[in-house]
Design an enzyme around this catalytic site. Structure first.
Site, PDB file in Angstrom:
ATOM      1  N   LYS A  30       5.118   4.313  -1.114  1.00 33.48           N
ATOM      2  CA  LYS A  30       5.334   5.663  -1.648  1.00 33.48           C
ATOM      3  C   LYS A  30       6.667   6.238  -1.182  1.00 33.48           C
ATOM      4  O   LYS A  30       7.199   7.155  -1.818  1.00 33.48           O
ATOM      5  CB  LYS A  30       4.173   6.569  -1.255  1.00 33.48           C
ATOM      6  CG  LYS A  30       2.871   6.207  -1.971  1.00 33.48           C
ATOM      7  CD  LYS A  30       1.670   6.949  -1.408  1.00 33.48           C
ATOM      8  CE  LYS A  30       0.384   6.487  -2.110  1.00 33.48           C
ATOM      9  NZ  LYS A  30      -0.832   7.051  -1.494  1.00 33.48           N
ATOM     10  N   GLY A  87       0.823  -1.205   0.000  1.00 35.42           N
ATOM     11  CA  GLY A  87       0.000   0.000   0.000  1.00 35.42           C
ATOM     12  C   GLY A  87       0.855   1.253   0.000  1.00 35.42           C
ATOM     13  O   GLY A  87       1.949   1.297  -0.564  1.00 35.42           O
ATOM     14  N   SER A  88       0.365   2.265   0.676  1.00 35.76           N
ATOM     15  CA  SER A  88       1.001   3.576   0.604  1.00 35.76           C
ATOM     16  C   SER A  88       2.371   3.650   1.261  1.00 35.76           C
ATOM     17  O   SER A  88       3.091   4.627   1.067  1.00 35.76           O
ATOM     18  CB  SER A  88       0.078   4.626   1.223  1.00 35.76           C
ATOM     19  OG  SER A  88      -1.077   4.788   0.424  1.00 35.76           O
ATOM     20  N   THR A  89       2.763   2.635   2.050  1.00 34.84           N
ATOM     21  CA  THR A  89       4.123   2.666   2.598  1.00 34.84           C
ATOM     22  C   THR A  89       5.151   2.609   1.472  1.00 34.84           C
ATOM     23  O   THR A  89       6.275   3.108   1.628  1.00 34.84           O
ATOM     24  CB  THR A  89       4.371   1.501   3.576  1.00 34.84           C
ATOM     25  OG1 THR A  89       4.162   0.248   2.906  1.00 34.84           O
ATOM     26  CG2 THR A  89       3.442   1.603   4.784  1.00 34.84           C
TER      27      THR A  89
END
Length: 495
Positions: free
Chosen positions: A227, A223-225
């Site tokens: 990014k 997920g957004s980790t």
């Protein structure tokens, strides 16, 4: 000598030569394979004929040995015991009279039994003095307080999950927790009770799969980790040179080659946002477009620098995390926000946070500090080893400032510690299931910095809770508090 006798003598000589060749073949060429053959009962008898050495954490053994009855079918004298077995099982693995050994128990079996060739001098001395052979010790890098904080945090959440904590400057593994877990003591022997306990832990009979080491062997969409990796790629490739430079990020943004708009979660300020703001609010459009603009090759190159697409050996093997090759622009965009094919172990995401905290230098993760003989002499000492440089020091510091904003003002506020400790982090809520039908995974990666700017710990936490209210699942809400408690445990243990 007459002709018939000569023939008999030659024939007998050939038989003797054949026997000698066969004997040497068995003793030297086939020795290792015969020794390791599971049907060779002598190896198992030798393994459990004396107490095993111990696995050590913070100077204290977390294992032991107890003498058992050798009446009946069991000819094995000692069996393994464990202290707080479920908490430490992801580190120790198990040593069972009936079911073999795994992880540190298996990898360092020679040291623990005293049979390792490196203990030759010690074994020879014991033989001369008539002393019973003793096993050596495996001294780990683990921090007992951090492990306890990780275990209790996961246990209080319920569901499933994992925590990994690293020391950024060395790569030492400080915590390695997986939930649910198992007690290796429950099947360490050779009785019917041990067999029943083993059966109950198998995935076929227990869907929770408690024997799965989720910290090392399970890959999740990060997920957004992820990014953080995409931001690093943008900085390293010169697409953006500052945390506060506005990005070229229209809203809405349609993924290349499609008619599909990449959505953000809620009404957040993502249009042409700076990377700092984009990370603070977790803007899919900003980081998806960065990935698409950089392209698959550059994103893959950066992901590999962080350790993706390669197994890690701690020395326990960790599955390779995945960032795919040969993706088109829209697939690369989705992968760059931690979806599509991207998958990571908790160890991998702790490595990402660790590299950022360590000014761009990624150290090889390891959990064995040293091996000892039974007399506590050091047999081998592990030296920290640099694995790669995913970022320059200056770019790592830019990314640190962005991650620290996430904790100060963004979605990671639950990880704030105070008392002069600065925390950088990134939350993630990763979709999973067909058409995102299942509850998402809650992620948090972070590091802590002390007033002297040193970073004693980096942490990754993932929570998978099938029974939680979907609207209550977030990295900041479920995973960040656990990361905070682990970081505090490490910091307090150093005082």
């Amino acid at each position: 000598m007459n002709k018939p006798l000569r023939r008999i003598a030659i024939f007998c000589g050939l038989l003797i030569l054949t026997l000698l060749l066969r004997d040497n073949w068995l003793q030297y060429v086939k020795a290792d394979s015969l020794k390791d053959d599971p049907k060779n009962r002598r190896v198992t008898i030798a393994r459990y004929s004396t107490p095993r050495g111990d696995i050590i954490v913070d100077g204290n053994p977390i294992t032991g040995s107890s003498e058992v009855s050798t009446k009946g079918l069991n000819d094995l004298k000692y069996k393994r015991t464990y202290k707080n077995g479920p908490m430490w099982a992801p580190v120790t693995g198990y040593a069972s009279q009936a079911f073999g050994a795994t992880q540190l128990e298996a990898l360092e079996d020679g040291i623990l039994t005293g049979n390792d060739d490196r203990l030759f001098f010690r074994k020879t001395l014991d033989m001369i003095t008539g002393k019973e052979q003793q096993g050596g010790n495996v001294v780990t890098t683990l921090n007992a307080a951090a492990q306890k904080a990780a275990w209790e945090g996961l246990k209080s959440r319920g569901g499933k999950g994992a925590v990994v904590a690293l020391e950024p400057s060395t790569g030492k593994i400080l915590a390695l927790a997986s939930y649910p877990s198992y007690d290796p003591s429950s099947f360490a022997g050779y009785t019917n009770a041990d067999a029943k306990a083993w059966k109950k832990l198998q995935k076929k009979y227990n869907p929770a799969d408690p024997m799965l080491n989720r910290a090392l062997r399970e890959t999740y969409p990060p997920g957004s980790t992820f990014k953080v990796v995409t931001a690093a790629a943008a900085l390293e490739n010169g697409k953006y040179t500052s945390a506060d430079e506005k990005t070229d990020s229209p809203l809405p943004w349609t993924m290349p080659g499609t008619r599909t708009q990449l959505k953000n979660e809620g009404n957040i300020p993502c249009e042409n946002a700076t990377m700092r703001v984009a990370l603070q609010y977790s803007c899919n459009t900003v980081f998806g477009k960065i990935g698409a603009d950089l392209g698959n090759d550059k994103m893959l190159e950066e992901a590999k620098k962080f350790g993706f697409d390669a197994e890690q050996f701690t020395p326990v093997r960790a599955n390779a995390s995945v960032f795919s090759d040969d993706m088109n622009s829209s697939q690369t965009a989705l992968s760059s926000i931690g979806q599509y094919n991207t998958a990571a172990t908790p160890l991998q995401m702790a490595m990402v946070a660790s590299a950022v905290a360590n000014d761009g230098k990624l150290m090889k993760p390891y959990m064995i500090d040293k091996l000892q003989s039974s007399s506590l002499d050091t047999v081998t000492q592990t030296e920290p080893q640099e694995l790669s440089r995913p970022l320059s020091s200056s770019n790592a510091q830019i990314l640190q400032s962005m991650m620290e904003t996430v904790v100060k003002e963004g979605t990671g506020k639950n990880a704030q510690i105070g008392g002069g400790v600065t925390v950088g982090g990134k939350t993630g809520t990763a979709q999973h299931g067909v058409a995102n039908s299942a509850n998402p995974y809650a992620w948090f990666i972070s590091y802590a910095k002390l007033p002297d700017n040193s970073s004693p710990v980096a942490v990754a936490v993932v929570i998978e809770d099938e029974n939680a209210n979907r609207d209550d699942i977030s990295g900041g809400g479920l995973a960040a508090p656990i990361a905070k408690s682990v970081m505090e445990a490490v910091i307090n243990s150093k005082k």
